[in-house]
Design a protein around this motif. Structure first.
Motif, short mmCIF file in Angstrom:
data_model
loop_
_atom_site.label_atom_id
_atom_site.label_comp_id
_atom_site.label_asym_id
_atom_site.label_seq_id
_atom_site.Cartn_x
_atom_site.Cartn_y
_atom_site.Cartn_z
N GLY A 9 -7.22 6.22 10.54
CA GLY A 9 -8.53 5.72 10.15
C GLY A 9 -9.59 6.79 10.02
N ALA A 10 -10.71 6.37 9.44
CA ALA A 10 -11.86 7.25 9.26
C ALA A 10 -12.57 7.47 10.59
N ILE A 11 -13.06 8.68 10.79
CA ILE A 11 -13.73 9.04 12.04
C ILE A 11 -14.92 8.11 12.33
N ALA A 12 -15.60 7.65 11.29
CA ALA A 12 -16.78 6.82 11.51
C ALA A 12 -16.47 5.50 12.24
N VAL A 13 -15.26 4.98 12.05
CA VAL A 13 -14.90 3.71 12.72
C VAL A 13 -14.22 3.93 14.06
N ARG A 14 -13.95 5.17 14.40
CA ARG A 14 -13.20 5.47 15.63
C ARG A 14 -13.80 4.84 16.89
N PRO A 15 -15.11 5.02 17.16
CA PRO A 15 -15.64 4.46 18.41
C PRO A 15 -15.45 2.95 18.52
N ALA A 16 -15.62 2.27 17.40
CA ALA A 16 -15.49 0.81 17.42
C ALA A 16 -14.04 0.37 17.59
N VAL A 17 -13.15 1.00 16.85
CA VAL A 17 -11.74 0.60 16.90
C VAL A 17 -11.12 0.94 18.25
N LEU A 18 -11.48 2.08 18.82
CA LEU A 18 -10.91 2.46 20.11
C LEU A 18 -11.25 1.45 21.20
N ALA A 19 -12.42 0.80 21.06
CA ALA A 19 -12.82 -0.21 22.05
C ALA A 19 -11.96 -1.47 21.94
N LEU A 20 -11.33 -1.67 20.79
CA LEU A 20 -10.56 -2.89 20.55
C LEU A 20 -9.07 -2.73 20.81
N ILE A 21 -8.60 -1.51 20.84
CA ILE A 21 -7.16 -1.29 20.98
C ILE A 21 -6.60 -1.76 22.34
N PRO A 22 -7.24 -1.44 23.48
CA PRO A 22 -6.68 -1.88 24.76
C PRO A 22 -6.46 -3.39 24.86
N PRO A 23 -7.45 -4.23 24.49
CA PRO A 23 -7.18 -5.67 24.57
C PRO A 23 -6.07 -6.14 23.63
N PHE A 24 -5.95 -5.49 22.47
CA PHE A 24 -4.87 -5.85 21.54
C PHE A 24 -3.52 -5.48 22.15
N GLU A 25 -3.43 -4.30 22.72
CA GLU A 25 -2.17 -3.87 23.33
C GLU A 25 -1.78 -4.78 24.50
N THR A 26 -2.78 -5.16 25.29
CA THR A 26 -2.52 -6.04 26.43
C THR A 26 -2.02 -7.41 25.97
N ALA A 27 -2.63 -7.92 24.90
CA ALA A 27 -2.29 -9.26 24.43
C ALA A 27 -0.93 -9.31 23.73
N THR A 28 -0.54 -8.22 23.09
CA THR A 28 0.66 -8.24 22.25
C THR A 28 1.85 -7.47 22.82
N GLY A 29 1.56 -6.48 23.66
CA GLY A 29 2.64 -5.62 24.14
C GLY A 29 2.94 -4.48 23.20
N PHE A 30 2.27 -4.43 22.06
CA PHE A 30 2.45 -3.33 21.11
C PHE A 30 1.70 -2.10 21.61
N THR A 31 2.07 -0.95 21.10
CA THR A 31 1.35 0.29 21.35
C THR A 31 0.75 0.76 20.03
N VAL A 32 -0.52 1.18 20.07
CA VAL A 32 -1.18 1.67 18.86
C VAL A 32 -1.40 3.17 18.99
N ALA A 33 -0.78 3.93 18.09
CA ALA A 33 -0.97 5.38 18.03
C ALA A 33 -2.00 5.67 16.95
N VAL A 34 -3.04 6.39 17.29
CA VAL A 34 -4.16 6.56 16.36
C VAL A 34 -4.29 8.00 15.88
N LYS A 35 -4.79 8.12 14.67
CA LYS A 35 -5.13 9.42 14.09
C LYS A 35 -6.41 9.23 13.30
N TRP A 36 -7.32 10.20 13.40
CA TRP A 36 -8.63 10.07 12.75
C TRP A 36 -8.97 11.30 11.92
N GLU A 37 -9.49 11.06 10.74
CA GLU A 37 -10.00 12.13 9.86
C GLU A 37 -11.18 11.54 9.08
#
Length: 230
Positions: A9-37
């Motif tokens: 994803g784009a660096i501009a959305v990083r702060p917002a998306v990072l706040a959402l990843i933990p609850p998604f991982e907890t709810a689904t059991g998936f792991t999200v690997a992120v890369k930003w530019e």
């Protein structure tokens, strides 16, 4: 089996998306690997063969990648938009940028202004200076900062002010403060959309992440991070 979703994803959305990843991982059991530019770099790297499952960048870039067969046709969904703001080092004196005139005066009086040299926001700001007729006066004071580091550069004292998406300013606290958003007449919202890779090995998991990121349940969290839904 734990599935990993590769989010690019784009660096501009990083702060917002990072706040959402933990609850998604907890709810689904998936792991999200992120890369930003920055936006253009995300697009170029995907065009060059970068592997991903989900991408978040500007809508026209999603559409270009879809035409190239990199993003699955029909998978594009709107994520949100981010406005432009002015950053200053925490503890700096209050500045008025509430009107076009005040905004122009503040830019003229600043000793140095950092901007994103390779991002969408930097391109808009350059054009805005020309539109306001102050390019000759302000451009010599600009400090080009690459890689989404504009707000942190202000915090380090490398520039008096910074012009950058609001999300990046809020994320740089407490070293940096948000002076304010651009006046309404000059504001430019940078739109972001989500697309799923046409070659994803975890397409279903990527679809679930896309639905989560665009659900109304996360609107309030996004708003606190500077992302506005339409």
């Amino acid at each position: 089996m734990n599935q990993e979703i590769r989010l690019f994803g784009a660096i501009a959305v990083r702060p917002a998306v990072l706040a959402l990843i933990p609850p998604f991982e907890t709810a689904t059991g998936f792991t999200v690997a992120v890369k930003w530019e920055v936006n253009p770099t995300v697009k170029k790297q995907i065009e060059a063969g970068e592997a991903f499952d989900l991408v978040i960048i500007n809508p026209p870039m999603i559409q270009d990648l879809t035409a190239l067969g990199k993003v699955k046709a029909g998978s594009e969904v709107a994520f949100g938009r981010i406005g432009m703001g002015v950053a200053a080092k925490a503890g700096s004196r209050p500045l008025d940028i509430g009107s076009v005139e005040a905004f122009v005066d503040t830019l003229k009086s600043a000793g140095s202004i950092a901007y994103a040299s390779d991002g969408t926001s930097g391109g808009y700001f350059f054009g805005l200076l020309d539109r306001l007729g102050i390019a000759d006066e302000v451009k010599p004071k600009l400090v080009a900062v690459p890689g989404g580091q504009t707000a942190p550069a202000v915090g380090r004292g490398e520039a008096e002010l910074g012009v950058v998406p609001v999300t990046s300013i809020l994320a740089a606290a407490p070293e940096v403060m948000l002076v304010g958003r651009f006046p309404a007449e000059l504001q430019s919202y940078i739109d972001f959309a989500i697309g799923i890779s046409a070659d994803s090995s975890n397409a279903e998991a990527a679809r679930q992440l896309s639905e989560f990121l665009t659900s109304t349940a996360v609107d309030d969290i996004l708003a606190t991070k500077g992302v506005v839904r339409r």
